[in-house]
Design an enzyme around this catalytic site. Structure first.
Site, PDB file in Angstrom:
ATOM      1  N   ARG A 128       0.531  -1.368   0.345  1.00 14.97           N
ATOM      2  CA  ARG A 128       0.078   0.199  -0.017  1.00 14.97           C
ATOM      3  C   ARG A 128       0.989   0.822   0.074  1.00 14.97           C
ATOM      4  O   ARG A 128       2.180   1.345   1.130  1.00 14.97           O
ATOM      5  CB  ARG A 128      -1.039   0.161   1.481  1.00 14.97           C
ATOM      6  N   LYS A 193       4.963 -10.428  10.562  1.00 13.65           N
ATOM      7  CA  LYS A 193       4.403 -10.294   9.338  1.00 13.65           C
ATOM      8  C   LYS A 193       4.897 -11.467   8.497  1.00 13.65           C
ATOM      9  O   LYS A 193       5.723 -11.393   7.620  1.00 13.65           O
ATOM     10  CB  LYS A 193       4.582  -8.372   8.993  1.00 13.65           C
ATOM     11  N   ARG A 327       0.887   1.582  13.996  1.00  6.37           N
ATOM     12  CA  ARG A 327       2.024   1.349  14.472  1.00  6.37           C
ATOM     13  C   ARG A 327       1.253   0.790  16.674  1.00  6.37           C
ATOM     14  O   ARG A 327       0.889   1.595  17.041  1.00  6.37           O
ATOM     15  CB  ARG A 327       3.039   1.587  14.267  1.00  6.37           C
TER      16      ARG A 327
HETATM   17  C1  BT5 Z   1       1.324  -5.046   1.983  1.00  2.00           C
HETATM   18  O1  BT5 Z   1       1.273  -3.427   1.806  1.00  2.00           O
HETATM   19  O2  BT5 Z   1       1.025  -5.929   2.951  1.00  2.00           O
HETATM   20  C2  BT5 Z   1      -0.049  -5.703   1.077  1.00  2.00           C
HETATM   21  C3  BT5 Z   1       1.358  -6.183   0.094  1.00  2.00           C
HETATM   22  C4  BT5 Z   1       0.438  -7.273  -1.112  1.00  2.00           C
HETATM   23  C5  BT5 Z   1       1.629  -7.595  -1.872  1.00  2.00           C
HETATM   24  C6  BT5 Z   1       1.108  -8.829  -3.244  1.00  2.00           C
HETATM   25  S1  BT5 Z   1       1.781  -9.770  -3.311  1.00  2.00           S
HETATM   26  C7  BT5 Z   1       1.057 -10.394  -4.621  1.00  2.00           C
HETATM   27  C8  BT5 Z   1       0.125  -8.783  -5.588  1.00  2.00           C
HETATM   28  N1  BT5 Z   1       1.108  -7.998  -6.412  1.00  2.00           N
HETATM   29  C9  BT5 Z   1       1.425  -7.319  -5.774  1.00  2.00           C
HETATM   30  O3  BT5 Z   1       2.547  -6.406  -6.282  1.00  2.00           O
HETATM   31  N2  BT5 Z   1       1.077  -6.574  -4.401  1.00  2.00           N
HETATM   32  C10 BT5 Z   1       0.200  -7.902  -4.234  1.00  2.00           C
HETATM   33  P1  BT5 Z   1       1.646  -2.987   2.981  1.00  2.00           P
HETATM   34  O4  BT5 Z   1       0.825  -2.762   4.306  1.00  2.00           O
HETATM   35  O5  BT5 Z   1       1.976  -1.556   2.268  1.00  2.00           O
HETATM   36  O6  BT5 Z   1       3.083  -3.337   3.395  1.00  2.00           O
HETATM   37  C11 BT5 Z   1       4.363  -3.029   3.068  1.00  2.00           C
HETATM   38  C12 BT5 Z   1       4.889  -2.984   3.893  1.00  2.00           C
HETATM   39  O7  BT5 Z   1       5.507  -5.037   4.727  1.00  2.00           O
HETATM   40  C13 BT5 Z   1       7.309  -3.401   3.442  1.00  2.00           C
HETATM   41  O8  BT5 Z   1       6.788  -1.867   3.597  1.00  2.00           O
HETATM   42  C14 BT5 Z   1       8.001  -3.910   4.255  1.00  2.00           C
HETATM   43  O9  BT5 Z   1       7.522  -3.356   5.351  1.00  2.00           O
HETATM   44  C15 BT5 Z   1       6.895  -5.137   4.278  1.00  2.00           C
HETATM   45  N3  BT5 Z   1       7.283  -5.921   3.229  1.00  2.00           N
HETATM   46  C16 BT5 Z   1       7.699  -6.566   2.188  1.00  2.00           C
HETATM   47  N4  BT5 Z   1       7.780  -7.528   1.843  1.00  2.00           N
HETATM   48  C17 BT5 Z   1       7.383  -7.981   3.040  1.00  2.00           C
HETATM   49  C18 BT5 Z   1       7.465  -9.827   2.938  1.00  2.00           C
HETATM   50  N5  BT5 Z   1       7.526 -10.161   2.150  1.00  2.00           N
HETATM   51  N6  BT5 Z   1       6.890 -10.581   3.806  1.00  2.00           N
HETATM   52  C19 BT5 Z   1       6.396  -9.338   5.108  1.00  2.00           C
HETATM   53  N7  BT5 Z   1       7.189  -7.714   4.821  1.00  2.00           N
HETATM   54  C20 BT5 Z   1       7.157  -7.667   4.197  1.00  2.00           C
END
Ligand code: BT5
Length: 335
Positions: A128, A193, A327
């Protein structure tokens, strides 16, 4: 050569090495109809997918630990057996920018609800508010399902919460304990997460709309990729010995499909209690960030429409999705 062309070209070699066993250059060359020198060049290129290949004189090459690649036939079988009604169209890709982008493009064609784009790797996976989703090759799950809502965007309150519950049910079916939810779109295991959800919509508030439901779920995150993650994270492999990625994806698809079908019939209210049972923040001191604005209070569950409730002194504030980040009031840094 474009990056996804490289993936297509390298895939036959990746499949041969997926078992994790040593394969001689001669064997690989004979399988692919190329010289041993050409194999060596191709092996070098695997590094660009984050795939480290070991080479040992007299034994050949191997990917330590092997890879559990996604398999369309196996996936279709799992989904067909698991899905009680309805149908799913699987579009399995190797390397994409974002599976959400592909599904959004497909939504402009006459593709029905239940279209699923899956990829082995995302080069521009997104979260997001412009954040990044770390998406290394062939280790995790990157999935986007298209769903059409004839009643329009006004009927979508609580949708991301319902998808979170589908992920929770999937993880529980795989045998994971300690799974919780963080409003609005995070799935946590023991407070770290493991999955994130990104909903993107096309259409308007009054007419019919299409929603792309993107889910990223960590299965076995490689150490190098994990360094890019800016908050506490976990993956299924840290909690379970044996993980079959195809099975996890199959269950995830049917759980999301069933959750969306139920949501379309009943709305959010029938899922509220189950969501609250998994609410990891309830009763805790939190900060809510609304752009530059910050509100401190105590998390007080969710409303009937799936909004976040925050107690500030004697009054209760209610926040809906979009621009809100929550948070815990600790010193940990959470993106
Ligand atoms: C999310 O955003 O959590 C939504 C993620 C959705 C990903 C899926 S994958 C399939 C589809 N195609 C895409 O391009 N997106 C969707 P948000 O709440 O904004 O969290 C993002 C934050 O999570 C980042 O700033 C990191 O801190 C953390 N993060 C990034 N990659 C991660 C991972 N693989 N595992 C855990 N945390 C992660």
């Amino acid at each position: 050569m474009k990056e996804n062309e490289l993936a297509t070209e390298s895939y036959p070699l990746i499949k041969l090495l997926a078992s994790g066993q040593f394969c001689s250059g001669e064997f690989l060359g004979s399988q692919l109809g190329i010289s041993r020198a050409a194999i060596w060049k191709k092996i070098k290129k695997l590094e660009s997918f984050g795939l480290h290949c070991e080479s040992l004189k007299g034994k050949g090459y191997r990917i330590p630990g092997g890879l559990n690649l996604l398999d369309k036939k196996q996936l279709e079988q799992i989904v067909n057996e698991d899905l009680a009604s309805g149908s799913v169209e699987l579009d399995l890709r190797l390397q994409v920018g974002s599976t959400n982008t592909i599904a959004l493009e497909m939504s402009e064609q006459a593709v029905p609800s239940g279209y699923v784009c899956l990829a082995e790797q995302q080069l521009a996976g997104r979260g997001r508010l412009g954040r990044t989703w770390v998406s290394p090759f062939a280790r995790n799950i990157y999935l986007s399902m298209l769903w059409r809502f004839p009643a329009g965007a006004g009927s979508l309150d609580g949708l991301s919460l319902v998808v979170g519950l589908a992920v929770v049910r999937t993880l529980k079916r795989c045998g994971l304990d300690g799974v919780g939810l963080k409003w609005p779109n995070d799935v946590l295991v023991l407070d770290k997460k493991i999955a994130g959800i990104l909903l993107e919509m096309q259409g308007d508030a009054t007419g019919a709309c299409s929603v792309v439901i993107g889910v990223g779920l960590n299965v076995t995150m490689p150490a190098a990729a994990s360094e890019q993650i800016t908050q506490p994270w976990t993956d299924i492999g840290s909690h379970l010995d044996k993980v079959d990625r195809n099975k996890v994806v199959g269950y995830l698809i049917t759980e999301i499909y069933n959750a969306l079908a139920t949501f379309q019939r009943e709305g959010f209210l029938s899922s509220k209690q189950e969501w609250e049972r998994h609410d990891t923040f309830r009763g805790q001191a939190v900060s809510v960030y609304l752009g530059d604005q910050l509100v401190n209070g105590v998390a007080d569950g969710i409303s009937e429409r799936g909004e976040f409730r925050l107690k500030v002194g004697e009054s209760t504030h209610v926040f809906s999705g979009g621009e809100v980040t929550i948070r815990r009031d600790t010193n940990e840094i959470i993106a």
